[in-house]
Write a protein that holds these residues in place. Structure first.
Motif, PDB file in Angstrom:
ATOM      1  N   THR A 294      -3.702  -2.632  -4.834  1.00  0.00           N
ATOM      2  CA  THR A 294      -4.898  -2.055  -5.458  1.00  0.00           C
ATOM      3  C   THR A 294      -4.570  -1.588  -6.875  1.00  0.00           C
TER       4      THR A 294
ATOM      5  N   ASN B  47     -10.875  -5.122  -3.107  1.00  0.00           N
ATOM      6  CA  ASN B  47     -11.350  -5.043  -1.735  1.00  0.00           C
ATOM      7  C   ASN B  47     -10.437  -5.867  -0.838  1.00  0.00           C
ATOM      8  N   PHE B  48      -9.708  -5.210   0.054  1.00  0.00           N
ATOM      9  CA  PHE B  48      -8.779  -5.896   0.956  1.00  0.00           C
ATOM     10  C   PHE B  48      -9.486  -6.545   2.143  1.00  0.00           C
TER      11      PHE B  48
ATOM     12  N   CYS C 177       0.859  -1.187   0.000  1.00  0.00           N
ATOM     13  CA  CYS C 177       0.000   0.000   0.000  1.00  0.00           C
ATOM     14  C   CYS C 177       0.896   1.237   0.000  1.00  0.00           C
TER      15      CYS C 177
ATOM     16  N   SER D 261      -3.939  -0.116   4.573  1.00  0.00           N
ATOM     17  CA  SER D 261      -4.700  -1.161   3.894  1.00  0.00           C
ATOM     18  C   SER D 261      -3.885  -2.438   3.712  1.00  0.00           C
TER      19      SER D 261
END
Length: 96
Positions: free
Chosen positions: A54, A76-77, A8, A14
Motif C-alpha cells: 500500500t 485496494n488488495f 503489510c 492485508s
C-alpha cells in the motif's frame, strides 16, 4: 519461476488477502508464479521479482537496494481487476 511478495505491517492481514487474489489471477492467466507474504520489517530477507504493498507502507520501504523499483503500490488488495491491471503492466515492462 517469478516471485511476488505481498507486504503489510505484520505480514498476516492485508498481505494475505492480496496473496490470495494474486494467486487467483496468476492461476487464471496460467502463470508460474510463487506468491508469499511478509511484514515490512523483514523485507530485506525476502528477495522477490515484484513486491506488492500500500502507499502508506511503500513510504517506509528501505531506500537501499531496488525494493522500491520492484514495488507495485495498490490502493485496494481486494479488487482483482485493479490488481490484474497493475501486474499485467509490470509483466509487460519486464517482458514476461
Amino acid at each position: 519461476m517469478m516471485k511476488i511478495i505481498s507486504v503489510c505491517g505484520l505480514g498476516v492481514g492485508s498481505s494475505v488477502i492480496a496473496k490470495l487474489n494474486i494467486e487467483s489471477i496468476m492461476t487464471a492467466e496460467q502463470r508460474d508464479v510463487d506468491v508469499d507474504t511478509i511484514d515490512l520489517g523483514s523485507i530485506k530477507s525476502a528477495p522477490a521479482d515484484i513486491y506488492v504493498t500500500t502507499r502508506e507502507l511503500y513510504d517506509d520501504f528501505p531506500d537501499d537496494g531496488d525494493y522500491r523499483a520492484k514495488t507495485l503500490v495498490l490502493t485496494n488488495f481486494v479488487d482483482q481487476a485493479d490488481i490484474k491491471a497493475h501486474l499485467d503492466a509490470r509483466f509487460a515492462e519486464l517482458g514476461v
